[in-house]
Design a protein around this motif. Structure first.
Motif, PDB file in Angstrom:
ATOM      1  N   LEU A  11       7.906   6.962  -5.983  1.00 18.56           N
ATOM      2  CA  LEU A  11       8.362   7.337  -7.328  1.00 18.56           C
ATOM      3  C   LEU A  11       9.244   8.578  -7.223  1.00 18.56           C
ATOM      4  CD1 LEU A  11       8.257   6.707 -10.364  1.00 18.56           C
ATOM      5  CD2 LEU A  11       6.163   8.077 -10.494  1.00 18.56           C
ATOM      6  N   TYR A  12      10.548   8.348  -7.120  1.00 20.30           N
ATOM      7  CA  TYR A  12      11.540   9.420  -6.977  1.00 20.30           C
ATOM      8  C   TYR A  12      11.137  10.408  -5.877  1.00 20.30           C
ATOM      9  CZ  TYR A  12      13.069   7.436 -11.388  1.00 20.30           C
ATOM     10  OH  TYR A  12      13.487   6.551 -12.361  1.00 20.30           O
ATOM     11  N   GLY A  13      10.706   9.852  -4.743  1.00 18.78           N
ATOM     12  CA  GLY A  13      10.397  10.682  -3.588  1.00 18.78           C
ATOM     13  C   GLY A  13       8.917  11.004  -3.422  1.00 18.78           C
ATOM     14  N   THR A  14       8.103  10.714  -4.415  1.00 20.75           N
ATOM     15  CA  THR A  14       6.658  10.987  -4.309  1.00 20.75           C
ATOM     16  C   THR A  14       5.881   9.678  -4.139  1.00 20.75           C
ATOM     17  OG1 THR A  14       6.913  12.888  -5.786  1.00 20.75           O
ATOM     18  CG2 THR A  14       4.666  12.086  -5.429  1.00 20.75           C
ATOM     19  N   PRO A  15       5.220   9.501  -2.986  1.00 19.21           N
ATOM     20  CA  PRO A  15       4.391   8.297  -2.823  1.00 19.21           C
ATOM     21  C   PRO A  15       3.297   8.296  -3.888  1.00 19.21           C
ATOM     22  CG  PRO A  15       4.693   9.443  -0.734  1.00 19.21           C
ATOM     23  CD  PRO A  15       5.181  10.364  -1.808  1.00 19.21           C
ATOM     24  N   THR A  16       3.232   7.223  -4.659  1.00 27.54           N
ATOM     25  CA  THR A  16       2.349   7.177  -5.831  1.00 27.54           C
ATOM     26  C   THR A  16       1.541   5.890  -5.818  1.00 27.54           C
ATOM     27  OG1 THR A  16       3.980   8.456  -7.095  1.00 27.54           O
ATOM     28  CG2 THR A  16       2.329   7.246  -8.371  1.00 27.54           C
ATOM     29  N   LEU A  17       0.219   6.050  -5.957  1.00 28.60           N
ATOM     30  CA  LEU A  17      -0.657   4.884  -5.998  1.00 28.60           C
ATOM     31  C   LEU A  17      -0.772   4.391  -7.435  1.00 28.60           C
ATOM     32  CD1 LEU A  17      -2.765   2.886  -4.898  1.00 28.60           C
ATOM     33  CD2 LEU A  17      -4.469   4.716  -5.079  1.00 28.60           C
ATOM     34  N   GLU A  49     -14.615   8.813  -5.778  1.00 26.10           N
ATOM     35  CA  GLU A  49     -13.898   7.586  -5.417  1.00 26.10           C
ATOM     36  C   GLU A  49     -12.377   7.799  -5.514  1.00 26.10           C
ATOM     37  OE1 GLU A  49     -15.103   5.067  -4.013  1.00 26.10           O
ATOM     38  OE2 GLU A  49     -13.523   3.537  -4.214  1.00 26.10           O
ATOM     39  N   VAL A  50     -11.953   8.583  -6.516  1.00 29.16           N
ATOM     40  CA  VAL A  50     -10.534   8.906  -6.670  1.00 29.16           C
ATOM     41  C   VAL A  50     -10.014   9.596  -5.408  1.00 29.16           C
ATOM     42  CG1 VAL A  50      -8.884  10.353  -7.930  1.00 29.16           C
ATOM     43  CG2 VAL A  50     -10.620   9.064  -9.194  1.00 29.16           C
ATOM     44  N   VAL A  51     -10.749  10.639  -4.973  1.00 30.75           N
ATOM     45  CA  VAL A  51     -10.349  11.394  -3.781  1.00 30.75           C
ATOM     46  C   VAL A  51     -10.356  10.485  -2.552  1.00 30.75           C
ATOM     47  CG1 VAL A  51     -10.976  13.313  -2.267  1.00 30.75           C
ATOM     48  CG2 VAL A  51     -11.202  13.565  -4.754  1.00 30.75           C
ATOM     49  N   HIS A  52     -11.410   9.680  -2.433  1.00 32.91           N
ATOM     50  CA  HIS A  52     -11.551   8.776  -1.289  1.00 32.91           C
ATOM     51  C   HIS A  52     -10.368   7.809  -1.190  1.00 32.91           C
ATOM     52  CE1 HIS A  52     -13.493   6.006   1.510  1.00 32.91           C
ATOM     53  NE2 HIS A  52     -13.163   5.037   0.682  1.00 32.91           N
ATOM     54  N   VAL A  53     -10.022   7.175  -2.293  1.00 33.57           N
ATOM     55  CA  VAL A  53      -8.944   6.181  -2.295  1.00 33.57           C
ATOM     56  C   VAL A  53      -7.585   6.849  -2.012  1.00 33.57           C
ATOM     57  CG1 VAL A  53      -7.675   4.539  -3.758  1.00 33.57           C
ATOM     58  CG2 VAL A  53     -10.165   4.557  -3.798  1.00 33.57           C
ATOM     59  N   MET A  54      -7.372   8.030  -2.614  1.00 35.47           N
ATOM     60  CA  MET A  54      -6.098   8.717  -2.390  1.00 35.47           C
ATOM     61  C   MET A  54      -5.961   9.171  -0.948  1.00 35.47           C
ATOM     62  SD  MET A  54      -5.610  10.908  -5.914  1.00 35.47           S
ATOM     63  CE  MET A  54      -3.854  11.240  -5.882  1.00 35.47           C
ATOM     64  N   ALA A  55      -7.053   9.692  -0.387  1.00 37.98           N
ATOM     65  CA  ALA A  55      -7.029  10.148   1.005  1.00 37.98           C
ATOM     66  C   ALA A  55      -6.772   8.980   1.945  1.00 37.98           C
ATOM     67  CB  ALA A  55      -8.341  10.846   1.348  1.00 37.98           C
ATOM     68  N   LEU A  77      -5.206   6.217   1.392  1.00 40.46           N
ATOM     69  CA  LEU A  77      -3.836   5.705   1.328  1.00 40.46           C
ATOM     70  C   LEU A  77      -2.799   6.801   1.552  1.00 40.46           C
ATOM     71  CD1 LEU A  77      -4.411   3.214  -1.605  1.00 40.46           C
ATOM     72  CD2 LEU A  77      -3.935   2.622   0.774  1.00 40.46           C
ATOM     73  N   GLY A  78      -3.263   8.043   1.730  1.00 37.24           N
ATOM     74  CA  GLY A  78      -2.359   9.139   2.044  1.00 37.24           C
ATOM     75  C   GLY A  78      -1.378   9.477   0.931  1.00 37.24           C
TER      76      GLY A  78
END
Ligand code: LP5
Ligand code: MN
Length: 243
Positions: A106-112, A179-185, A187-188
């Motif tokens: 998303l305009y340079g920011t990897p976004t889940l 779970e939010v932190v886990h999923v974001m971590a 997927l980097g």
């Protein structure tokens, strides 16, 4: 024009012409000429199969078709109400179906991007139920039923769900912070956008010692709700039903 729009939880149905009108206006005005439109689930109040080709559904589908024909890429991630949207819908509308957890640039920011129901891990009853209705064989059996029966089953499931939701706590119905932190971590990513909880907000958090943010989209029950992202920033806005 360097803008990407995100919407979710419209819960469109023939019973709510006010929501439908707001959505159709959105599609024919501000969605025109943008970089991309992402629908992060629960576009419909419920979806029982792509063969349900009512005039109401035709109206919604042609709004997407006009937008995609005009060159605006449209993407859809399944919600818990419309996880049965399939290939035929995609072909009719030109909307591309994305996997339940999708990372975009998303305009340079990897976004889940995700609907958000998978983050509600404390809602064990829901997660068990989810596994069953996402099962390919169970879906195959369901699709063998005539449309009328599927309609009735869907309505029964809807009323059962609003009944059991009354007894569930707010914490169970919200995402699980861990779970939010886990999923974001895993997927980097440092940015996540989801809907489902109907609690529009921008949350800041820390993932692996880095600043991260979680943007929650709003529902369309009392007004339209849209996330507007440009290369500079993302902003949550509402749209009146009666402009
Ligand atoms: O939707 P909402 O906001 O009321 O609550 C959701 C969760 N509920 C649901 C159910 C949907 O509303 C029903 C949608 C119908 C879709 C069309 C029919 C498709 C049939 C497909 C068959 C292959 O998603 C709710 C959450 C809440 O969000 C907050 O996150 O709590 O979860 C529930 O209410 C689930 C109950 O807790 C558990 C119900 C167990 C019933 C088990 C029946 C299994 C049947 C499987 C075979 C058909
Ligand atoms: Mn939902």
């Amino acid at each position: 024009s360097m803008t990407t729009l995100f919407i979710s939880d419209l819960h469109l149905s023939a019973d709510r012409p006010d929501i439908t009108a707001c959505f159709l206006r959105f599609m024919s005005t501000e969605a025109r000429g943008i970089d991309a439109l992402y629908v992060l689930g629960d576009l419909f109040e419920m979806w029982i199969g792509d063969d349900d080709d009512s005039p109401f559904h035709q109206q919604i589908k042609s709004a997407f078709r006009q937008l995609t024909d005009n060159g605006v890429p449209c993407y859809f991630i399944h919600g818990n109400r419309d996880f049965l949207i399939g290939k035929r819908f995609s072909q009719e509308t030109g909307v591309e179906l994305l996997p339940e957890h999708t990372v975009v640039d998303l305009y340079g920011t990897p976004t889940l991007l995700l609907h958000g129901d998978t983050l509600c891990t404390l809602d064990e009853g829901y997660q068990r139920y989810r596994k069953k209705v996402h099962n390919r064989f169970i879906q195959w059996l369901f699709f063998r039923l005539p449309l009328r029966y599927r309609q009735r089953i869907g309505e029964k499931m809807r009323s059962d769900s609003s009944q059991t939701n009354r007894t569930k706590s707010q914490a169970i119905m919200d995402v699980t912070p861990g779970e939010v932190v886990h999923v974001m971590a895993e997927l980097g990513v440092n940015q996540m956008i989801h809907g489902h909880t109907h609690r529009p907000d921008v949350h800041t958090l820390s993932v692996n010692g880095q600043d991260a943010r979680r943007i929650v989209l709003g529902d369309w029950y009392k007004h339209g709700s849209v996330l507007i992202c440009t290369p500079q920033d993302c902003q949550l806005e509402t749209r009146d039903f009666q402009p």
